[in-house]
Design a protein around this motif. Structure first.
Motif, mmCIF file in Angstrom:
data_model
loop_
_atom_site.group_PDB
_atom_site.id
_atom_site.type_symbol
_atom_site.label_atom_id
_atom_site.label_comp_id
_atom_site.label_asym_id
_atom_site.label_seq_id
_atom_site.Cartn_x
_atom_site.Cartn_y
_atom_site.Cartn_z
ATOM 1 N N GLU A 16 0.886 -1.101 0.002
ATOM 2 C CA GLU A 16 -0.008 0.097 0.045
ATOM 3 C C GLU A 16 0.988 1.272 0.005
ATOM 4 O O GLU A 16 0.403 2.254 -0.312
ATOM 5 N N ILE A 17 2.115 1.101 0.188
ATOM 6 C CA ILE A 17 2.827 2.292 0.447
ATOM 7 C C ILE A 17 3.947 2.362 -0.494
ATOM 8 O O ILE A 17 4.211 3.466 -1.160
ATOM 9 N N CYS A 18 4.414 1.227 -1.119
ATOM 10 C CA CYS A 18 5.415 1.073 -2.017
ATOM 11 C C CYS A 18 5.077 1.775 -3.409
ATOM 12 O O CYS A 18 3.868 1.384 -3.825
ATOM 13 N N ILE A 19 6.041 2.614 -3.945
ATOM 14 C CA ILE A 19 5.658 3.086 -5.270
ATOM 15 C C ILE A 19 6.202 2.233 -6.310
ATOM 16 O O ILE A 19 6.447 2.827 -7.560
ATOM 17 N N ARG A 20 6.792 1.258 -6.210
ATOM 18 C CA ARG A 20 7.286 0.441 -7.231
ATOM 19 C C ARG A 20 8.607 1.229 -8.169
ATOM 20 O O ARG A 20 8.408 1.382 -9.258
ATOM 21 N N CYS A 21 9.301 1.710 -7.350
ATOM 22 C CA CYS A 21 10.492 2.631 -7.913
ATOM 23 C C CYS A 21 11.559 2.047 -8.269
ATOM 24 O O CYS A 21 12.561 2.333 -8.920
ATOM 25 N N ASN A 22 11.703 0.628 -7.860
ATOM 26 C CA ASN A 22 13.002 -0.222 -8.085
ATOM 27 C C ASN A 22 14.307 -0.130 -7.199
ATOM 28 O O ASN A 22 15.360 -0.664 -7.362
ATOM 29 N N THR A 23 14.182 1.000 -6.524
ATOM 30 C CA THR A 23 15.362 1.560 -5.847
ATOM 31 C C THR A 23 15.941 0.195 -4.993
ATOM 32 O O THR A 23 17.009 -0.069 -4.752
ATOM 33 N N PRO A 58 12.436 5.387 -0.773
ATOM 34 C CA PRO A 58 12.025 6.557 -0.412
ATOM 35 C C PRO A 58 10.757 6.603 0.439
ATOM 36 O O PRO A 58 10.254 7.699 0.970
ATOM 37 N N THR A 59 10.235 5.584 0.518
ATOM 38 C CA THR A 59 8.559 5.616 1.141
ATOM 39 C C THR A 59 8.579 4.860 2.515
ATOM 40 O O THR A 59 7.637 4.988 3.064
ATOM 41 N N GLY A 60 9.773 4.343 2.761
ATOM 42 C CA GLY A 60 9.750 3.375 4.096
ATOM 43 C C GLY A 60 8.815 2.207 3.970
ATOM 44 O O GLY A 60 8.609 1.250 4.966
ATOM 45 N N ALA A 61 8.340 1.551 2.753
ATOM 46 C CA ALA A 61 7.402 0.561 2.443
ATOM 47 C C ALA A 61 8.357 -0.477 2.729
ATOM 48 O O ALA A 61 7.670 -1.729 3.171
ATOM 49 N N ASP A 63 10.355 -1.264 4.959
ATOM 50 C CA ASP A 63 11.062 -1.678 6.365
ATOM 51 C C ASP A 63 9.793 -2.167 7.225
ATOM 52 O O ASP A 63 9.222 -1.632 8.141
ATOM 53 N N ASP A 83 -2.424 -7.056 -1.721
ATOM 54 C CA ASP A 83 -2.833 -5.520 -1.911
ATOM 55 C C ASP A 83 -2.415 -4.819 -0.661
ATOM 56 O O ASP A 83 -2.282 -3.763 -0.549
ATOM 57 N N GLU A 84 -2.367 -5.718 0.489
ATOM 58 C CA GLU A 84 -1.841 -5.254 1.716
ATOM 59 C C GLU A 84 -1.350 -6.153 2.591
ATOM 60 O O GLU A 84 -1.110 -7.576 2.064
ATOM 61 N N PHE B 247 7.808 9.643 -5.454
ATOM 62 C CA PHE B 247 6.875 9.113 -4.063
ATOM 63 C C PHE B 247 6.008 10.493 -3.350
ATOM 64 O O PHE B 247 4.984 10.180 -3.001
ATOM 65 N N GLU B 250 3.027 10.420 -6.062
ATOM 66 C CA GLU B 250 1.995 9.199 -5.544
ATOM 67 C C GLU B 250 1.305 9.473 -4.443
ATOM 68 O O GLU B 250 0.293 9.324 -4.281
ATOM 69 N N ARG B 376 -3.293 2.163 -8.331
ATOM 70 C CA ARG B 376 -3.099 2.300 -6.664
ATOM 71 C C ARG B 376 -3.930 3.327 -6.322
ATOM 72 O O ARG B 376 -4.407 3.277 -5.122
ATOM 73 N N MET B 460 3.023 7.442 7.383
ATOM 74 C CA MET B 460 4.128 7.636 8.164
ATOM 75 C C MET B 460 4.975 8.597 7.735
ATOM 76 O O MET B 460 5.144 9.258 6.765
#
Ligand SMILES: Cc1cc2nc3c(=O)[nH]c(=O)nc-3n(C[C@H](O)[C@H](O)[C@H](O)COP(=O)(O)OP(=O)(O)OC[C@H]3O[C@@H](n4cnc5c(N)ncnc54)[C@H](O)[C@@H]3O)c2cc1C
Ligand code: SF4
Ligand code: SF4
Lengths: 420, 475
Positions: A16-23, A58-61, A63, A83-84, B247, B250, B376, B460
């Motif tokens: 739900e938080i991940c933006i799929r940035c590939n980092t 970048p999102t904390g997703a 962690d 999805d979550e 980020f 989005e 999303r 968060m």
């Protein structure tokens, strides 16, 4: 008997938080992260919880460490469909909780590091200095052992390092870690749980102590460490109290065991170059990390591997209340430049560390101006003010703007505070 | 940790101090840069202490250090991803040869042009966003804006380094010119159209960082495949920072949707007027903003058929997104690719040589990535039990570049007459009134932990700090 079921923390990404940035996938050194068109996922059979992916996300997703029964870890195929995040799995009765997979690499910031240890007794003051280590510092391990998986050490030495006729009772305590890995660097600390319970029947919080031994051990090549503990018999206002942990520690006997966690600290670290200089400013037990650093340099020096300058400012009421006074005075003058600040000497005006720093202004300034110098301040809370004021005066008199120099020292990881 | 020289004015891992000429050139450029930041950077922000993430090295433990920094003191360093000793060119005519450590003579002009175009977008977005700090919906958002800004600034530095280091006098002149063009300026505008548009409000900012910074991701990704190794390494590290910008976009839009959905549920209404009265942004307006930013951004990928793109690819200057993960021959001489054209008043696909369609290939990769994120966003509405779904408009909608620029197409892909377009455009693109309404919601919120009414708090904080952390300090 049935085999014990274990529960573990599985490393998972919050869809739900991940933006799929590939980092993270780019960062993971062992390719534990992969993705499909829906999700980014961590392969539990590959990930070794090295934490390398955590600061760059970048999102904390990324962690997230969720409890699962170990035979029941989520496969990557399952994770692709999410999805979550799922709820933590219930531990079956009698299951053993292994938190073996604790973060092993330095994490992004002190704040992050302390988060897991909210119930440590007190937090050191560090804000006036850098939040990053000197660039050449060796990488520390932090949080190897936490409240959930503390370790036990054995006392192999405990002796007083201040004169017996003084009020200041400071002990040098050596702890043997046995087979438990405890990689440490000078400037880090550990936390110890005092035995017993408080008036409400709860175990006491752990108290932190700086490591006084160098990275290769109190006794070189052995898995042991030392700490410097001051027996607290009055509080900061002078009212008599019996400090819980310090008295427990000072009274320990050889072969007693001690429960501890850590290590902590990823910025109060020494540079790792043969020609870097250290300016060390301390009072009382603030000497502990300075002893560790000095001893590390001394050992290097013996092998011709250290060529920098060491300058020490050490404050106490009298010589006899200085921990490690004897061994300190035996160090060669051309190895370390020692400056004592004694506040209770008969017939002499009181002197504090900041006074002595001012007396040595030109030498201190030369070291500040040398990019190979790092400055460390450790001791009782409050001492940082006087030290900062003295440094400011010295820099200002040389015609530079302290704010600039201070900011630079911070961003370069060259000025560190730890007062408590 | 690679050898970053902390003692120099310009933090870097390129051993700057060993190259006196280069160092002098950059030291000469730096004051102009700082002056530009002063004049064109975030307004009324020079003295604020901002909780910023700063890279101090390119390895995972070193590039995310958090501390309060005044933006002019930010370490705008030069950081290249570590060099891979025997990297080989993996596409185009030079496939299999060693990657270039210098710009080959015959490709200098093209490489310079690519770098200047990329470099020009970085300060442009800072200029476009310079007023936004005055209307930030929270300290958290204000900090994110500034983080985006300083990183754009650092990306400019990265491109300027390449120009100075590898392109001699021409490079220096181009580097100066990067500070002289300004977004929206009459006399010397930024090179690409989208970077001369205004970013007037925070909804536009989130859409911009979602859509337009994602263009940055795909362009950088294509450049990170380059045979010119310094460019590849520079852009690779830039990509890690670019992720934060997307980020911000989005999660920003997501939080706007969440708040709107919440109010819709509280008021039990779908009526845009009622929703506006409650001080949140209605979903049709969000859709119109999306249509605008999406269509303006896909123009950034250039004309559908481009001989330049073919030249850049064949020469090894610019690859495709994830070139290394593709399994074709990496020469593409015999391949074709579908593009859109208008035939007898209708859109149809025709096959063209793949090499000439590489802009379209990148655009399509981009579109897939954007659409996934829009889905999303829809999950937020779905979860809240709201029927509305956001969609991306047809690829031919509102285009200004390429074959599609001459025609009018509705969001669902129907070719329209000019009249039909004019009759409906207000349903599809933000109107003056929409913009005025969104603008009316903008007011600065500076109390830690407080958020403007039209946006939900994030799930968060940054770097695991609490939401009510003082992300920016006003001294
Ligand atoms: C990062 C860090 C490193 C530390 N390193 C060392 C170290 O190397 N050596 C060391 O001895 N201590 C060190 N400390 C302090 C240590 O953690 C304990 O605070 C100290 O030992 C007192 O604990 P206690 O349980 O005996 O006292 P408590 O029972 O916790 O406190 C009793 C009372 O004494 C007051 N008090 C606490 N500490 C002191 C003090 N030092 N002087 C006067 N009054 C005090 C308390 O406020 C309280 O009122 C460090 C602290 C931190 C945060
Ligand atoms: S913790 Fe380390 S091994 Fe696990 S996914 Fe992250 S980077 Fe990879
Ligand atoms: S880095 Fe974080 S946000 Fe990016 S893909 Fe990985 S988990 Fe998702």
């Amino acid at each position: 008997m049935t085999t014990a079921t274990t529960v573990m923390k599985q490393h998972l990404i919050d869809p739900e938080i991940c933006i799929r940035c590939n980092t993270c996938e780019e960062t993971c050194p062992i390719d534990a992260i992969t993705h499909d068109s829906n999700n980014y996922v961590v392969d539990a059979s590959i990930c070794n919880d090295c934490m390398a992916c955590v600061p760059p996300c970048p999102t904390g997703a990324i962690d997230n460490w969720i409890q699962v029964v170990s035979d029941n870890a989520y496969s990557i195929e399952e994770q692709f469909t999410w999805d979550e995040l799922p709820e933590p799995q219930e531990a079956p009765e009698g299951a053993e909780v292994v938190e073996a997979k604790a973060p092993a690499a330095p994490t992004a910031s002190e704040a992050q590091e302390q988060e897991g240890d909210q119930d440590l007794e007190n937090k050191p003051f560090t804000a006036a200095g850098a939040s990053i280590p000197p660039w050449s510092a060796a990488h520390p391990y932090t949080n190897l052992y936490t409240h959930k998986n503390p370790v036990t050490a054995t006392v192999v030495g405990n002796y007083r390092v201040t004169d017996s006729d003084t009020d200041s009772d400071i002990h040098h305590i050596v702890l043997d870690m046995g087979d438990t890995p405890m990689p440490l660097l000078e400037g880090q600390s550990i936390a110890i749980f005092p035995a017993g319970e408080d008036e409400n029947g709860r175990s006491y919080h752990a108290r932190q102590y700086s490591i006084a031994s160098p990275r290769d051990g109190e006794r070189p090549g052995y898995n042991n460490l030392s700490i410097t503990v001051k027996r607290v018999v009055e509080d900061h206002d002078g009212k008599p109290v019996k400090g819980v942990c310090s008295n427990y520690l000072c009274d320990l006997q050889k072969n007693d065991s001690v429960k501890l966690i850590g290590p902590y600290g990823n910025s109060f670290l020494m540079p790792n170059l043969p020609d870097s200089n250290l300016v060390m400013i301390c009072t009382g037990t603030g000497a502990a990390p300075m002893r560790a650093m000095t001893e590390h340099c001394r050992r290097l020096n013996k092998e011709g591997k250290y060529r920098g300058k060491l300058m020490l400012f050490f404050g106490a009421r009298s010589e006899r209340e200085l921990p490690y006074f004897g061994p300190l005075m035996n160090l060669p003058k051309d190895f370390i430049d020692i400056n004592l600040a004694l506040s209770r000497q008969a017939d002499r005006p009181k002197k504090y560390v900041q006074d002595v720093i001012r007396e040595r202004a030109s030498d201190v300034l030369a070291l500040i101006n040398d990019s190979k110098t790092c400055i460390y301040v450790c001791g009782l809370k409050g001492m940082e003010e006087g030290v900062l004021a003295a440094l400011k005066d010295i820099v200002t008199e040389s015609g530079k703007k302290w704010e600039d120099v201070h900011a630079q020292l911070k961003t370069q990881g060259r000025l560190h505070f730890e007062t408590y | 940790m690679s050898g970053i020289n902390y003692s120099e004015k310009i933090p870097n891992n390129v051993n700057l101090s060993s190259d006196r000429t280069l160092q002098r050139a950059l030291e000469h450029w730096q004051p102009n840069y700082l002056q530009w930041w002063q004049d064109m950077g975030p307004e009324a922000s020079q003295e604020l202490d901002v909780y910023l993430r700063t890279a101090v090295s390119v390895d995972p433990s070193g590039w995310a250090h958090f501390d309060y920094v005044k933006m002019p003191d930010y370490r705008w360093g030069i950081f290249l991803a570590p060099q891979d000793g025997d990297r080989k060119i993996h596409f185009g005519e030079h496939l299999g040869e060693a990657a270039w450590q210098d710009a080959p003579g015959e490709h200098r002009a093209n490489l310079r042009r690519i770098i200047v175009t990329q470099g020009d977008t970085e300060p442009a977005s800072v200029e476009q966003q310079r007023h936004l700090g005055l209307t930030a919906p929270s300290l958290y958002d204000l900090r994110n804006l500034f983080q985006v800004n300083v990183e754009e600034g650092r990306h400019l530095w990265a491109m300027v380094y390449l120009l100075h280091r590898y392109f001699g006098r021409d490079g220096r002149e181009e580097a100066d010119a990067l500070l002289q063009r300004h977004s929206g300026s009459e006399d010397s505008p930024r090179i690409l159209g989208a970077f001369n548009e205004k970013t007037p409000d925070w909804l536009a900012f989130y859409m911009f960082t979602y859509f337009t910074d994602r263009d940055g991701k795909f362009q950088l990704s294509a450049l990170s495949e380059s045979a010119f190794d310094p460019l590849a390494r520079t852009t690779k590290f830039m990509l890690t920072e670019e992720a934060h910008h997307m980020f911000v976009g989005e999660s920003g839009v997501s939080r706007v949707l969440q708040r709107t959905a919440q109010v819709m549920n509280e008021l039990k209404t779908t009526d845009p007027e009622a929703i506006r009265k409650a001080g949140v942004i209605d979903l049709p307006t969000i859709q119109r903003y999306l249509n605008f930013h999406y269509s303006v951004t896909i123009d950034l990928f250039g004309a559908d058929q481009s001989s330049n793109a073919a030249i850049f690819y064949s020469a090894g200057l610019k690859g495709r997104h994830e070139e290394g993960k593709r399994t074709d021959d990496h020469l593409l001489k015999n391949d074709t690719y579908p593009i859109l054209e208008v035939h007898n008043g209708e859109l149809r696909e025709i096959q063209v040589p793949m090499l000439n369609a590489l802009n379209e290939v990148l655009r399509d990769d981009y579109i897939r990535d954007s659409v996934a994120g829009v889905n999303r966003w829809n999950k937020v509405l779905e979860k809240a039990g709201i029927d509305f779904r956001l969609t991306v408009p047809h690829k031919a909608f509102n285009r200004r570049i390429g074959t599609l620029s001459g025609i009018r197409v509705s969001p669902d892909g129907t070719v329209l007459t000019e009249e039909q377009w004019n009759a409906n455009v207000d349903k599809w693109l933000p109107t003056e009134e929409d913009r005025a309404y969104v603008a009316s919601l903008m007011g600065r919120v500076v109390e830690p932990g407080k958020f403007a009414n039209w946006i939900a708090p994030p799930p968060m904080g940054i770097n695991r700090q609490p939401i009510d952390f003082e992300y920016v300090r006003f001294n």
